[in-house]
Design an enzyme around this catalytic site. Sequence first.
Site, PDB file in Angstrom:
ATOM      1  N   LYS A 132       0.831  -1.212   0.000  1.00 24.89           N
ATOM      2  CA  LYS A 132       0.000   0.000   0.000  1.00 24.89           C
ATOM      3  C   LYS A 132       0.862   1.257   0.000  1.00 24.89           C
ATOM      4  CE  LYS A 132      -4.448  -1.704   1.019  1.00 24.89           C
ATOM      5  NZ  LYS A 132      -5.766  -1.589   1.554  1.00 24.89           N
ATOM      6  N   LYS A 180      -4.106 -10.039  -6.630  1.00 23.35           N
ATOM      7  CA  LYS A 180      -5.409 -10.253  -6.006  1.00 23.35           C
ATOM      8  C   LYS A 180      -6.444  -9.280  -6.586  1.00 23.35           C
ATOM      9  CE  LYS A 180      -6.447  -8.620  -1.758  1.00 23.35           C
ATOM     10  NZ  LYS A 180      -7.842  -8.172  -1.817  1.00 23.35           N
ATOM     11  N   LYS A 208     -11.015  -4.425  -4.307  1.00 20.44           N
ATOM     12  CA  LYS A 208     -12.160  -3.550  -4.566  1.00 20.44           C
ATOM     13  C   LYS A 208     -11.753  -2.093  -4.774  1.00 20.44           C
ATOM     14  CE  LYS A 208     -13.438  -3.600   0.266  1.00 20.44           C
ATOM     15  NZ  LYS A 208     -12.356  -2.743   0.814  1.00 20.44           N
TER      16      LYS A 208
HETATM   17  P1  ATP Z   1      -8.811  -3.020  -0.617  1.00 15.90           P
HETATM   18  O1  ATP Z   1      -8.290  -2.919  -1.990  1.00 15.90           O
HETATM   19  O2  ATP Z   1      -9.515  -1.792  -0.153  1.00 15.90           O
HETATM   20  O3  ATP Z   1      -7.833  -3.570   0.389  1.00 15.90           O
HETATM   21  P2  ATP Z   1     -10.076  -5.629  -0.587  1.00 15.90           P
HETATM   22  O4  ATP Z   1     -10.894  -6.112  -1.731  1.00 15.90           O
HETATM   23  O5  ATP Z   1      -8.736  -6.243  -0.375  1.00 15.90           O
HETATM   24  O6  ATP Z   1     -10.000  -4.065  -0.745  1.00 15.90           O
HETATM   25  P3  ATP Z   1     -10.643  -5.736   2.257  1.00 15.90           P
HETATM   26  O7  ATP Z   1     -11.546  -4.755   2.908  1.00 15.90           O
HETATM   27  O8  ATP Z   1      -9.153  -5.561   2.427  1.00 15.90           O
HETATM   28  O9  ATP Z   1     -10.982  -5.790   0.698  1.00 15.90           O
HETATM   29  O10 ATP Z   1     -11.049  -7.189   2.711  1.00 15.90           O
HETATM   30  C1  ATP Z   1     -12.385  -7.541   3.010  1.00 15.90           C
HETATM   31  C2  ATP Z   1     -12.543  -9.044   3.072  1.00 15.90           C
HETATM   32  O11 ATP Z   1     -12.576  -9.570   1.734  1.00 15.90           O
HETATM   33  C3  ATP Z   1     -11.408  -9.779   3.780  1.00 15.90           C
HETATM   34  O12 ATP Z   1     -11.971 -10.868   4.476  1.00 15.90           O
HETATM   35  C4  ATP Z   1     -10.543 -10.252   2.647  1.00 15.90           C
HETATM   36  O13 ATP Z   1      -9.776 -11.385   3.003  1.00 15.90           O
HETATM   37  C5  ATP Z   1     -11.586 -10.577   1.588  1.00 15.90           C
HETATM   38  N1  ATP Z   1     -11.042 -10.436   0.237  1.00 15.90           N
HETATM   39  C6  ATP Z   1     -10.600  -9.286  -0.323  1.00 15.90           C
HETATM   40  N2  ATP Z   1     -10.192  -9.494  -1.584  1.00 15.90           N
HETATM   41  C7  ATP Z   1     -10.370 -10.812  -1.821  1.00 15.90           C
HETATM   42  C8  ATP Z   1     -10.107 -11.658  -2.960  1.00 15.90           C
HETATM   43  N3  ATP Z   1      -9.600 -11.172  -4.066  1.00 15.90           N
HETATM   44  N4  ATP Z   1     -10.411 -12.963  -2.861  1.00 15.90           N
HETATM   45  C9  ATP Z   1     -10.937 -13.462  -1.718  1.00 15.90           C
HETATM   46  N5  ATP Z   1     -11.193 -12.726  -0.621  1.00 15.90           N
HETATM   47  C10 ATP Z   1     -10.912 -11.427  -0.656  1.00 15.90           C
HETATM   48 MG    MG Z   2      -7.349  -5.543   1.201  1.00 10.85          MG
END
Ligand code: ATP
Ligand code: MG
Length: 334
Positions: free
Chosen positions: A112, A194, A197
């Site tokens: 990050k 990965k 979002k």
């Molecule tokens: P950001 O980019 O804001 O970090 P993110 O998609 O990684 O967004 P988080 O808020 O960090 O989302 O994570 C929320 C939940 O979703 C956590 O339990 C995380 O493990 C799960 N998660 C996030 N991305 C994935 C993915 N690509 N596949 C499976 N699980 C995910």
């Molecule tokens: Mg994340």
Amino acid sequence: MKKILLSAIAPTGSLTIGNYIGALKNWKDMQGQYDCLFMVVDMHAITVFQEPSSLRSRCFSFVAQYLACGIEPKQNTIFIQSHIPAHAELAWILNCWTNIGELNRMTQFKNKAKKHSSNINAGLYVYPVLMASDILLYQTDVVPIGDDQKQHLELTRDIAVRFNNLHKGVFHIPEPYISKTGARIMSLLDPKRKMDKSDSNPNNYIALLDEPSVVMKKIKQAITDSGTEIKLDKTKPAISNLLTIYSCLSGMTLSELEEKFKNKNYALFKKELAELLIDRLKPIQGRYKKLIDDKNYISAILEEGAKKANERANKTLRIVQKKVGFIARGKVEG
Ligand code: ATP
Ligand code: MG
């Protein structure tokens, strides 16, 4: 007594099928079995700059999406992190129980920091300690996580054990829960990364609120591997990722899918995957549309959630404050 489960999503970007498969779908499946706390972690979100009015509306929208995905407000405690002051208070104490060396090893911070090089703030750095506080405040037994969060949960356990070594039995030591399939959904255009979002390119993810035509377009554009075979293989990261999504949403095993798409081409496979996604997202989107217009209903859920969560969190916080030598508040105030 049911075991305590805690899970959270940061209100950044748009909820994706990665979040659905890695978090929300599991929450729905686990909600009856556990005493569940589901949070929208707005304090984590501001480690990266957020436009204030978007953050506010996104918090509402995420709660509505939790509900639309089938998370029951009566059965679970649903709340916004910043409504519980104990998170910040415990985080401060635990910062004093965390070594800089431990934080320096966190790969998410390194990633990050690279991505937001003009805003490497102290909050981004101590984020894992706030996450530890989120978990430890509720004496959590189980934390369902994607494997991106494994390192943070390990740190949480280390901090809790360290504190308990001096102050016996204060924190329950949480266990990770990683679902067997689809622990990690990858980006559509770069399957080595990965699916995030908060990705600046929305073509990398399918959002839960994407219209059918958008889903179709994004899946069509998704990168594929060389060759023609549709099978799970280390040399085929793109097709393996699409197969994993298909499997998680359909309930079919990967080998069943390999059989189903034997001798079929990528275009047909993608079309069927897009149709499956559209079909699964449709009821969620339908429920969401109704919920998001009912701000009073969502506010009431959040008020109730905060009340329940505050009570529980303060119990742990008061014990910790006493252990570290803070004077009890009642004695000063009263
Ligand atoms: P950001 O980019 O804001 O970090 P993110 O998609 O990684 O967004 P988080 O808020 O960090 O989302 O994570 C929320 C939940 O979703 C956590 O339990 C995380 O493990 C799960 N998660 C996030 N991305 C994935 C993915 N690509 N596949 C499976 N699980 C995910
Ligand atoms: Mg994340």
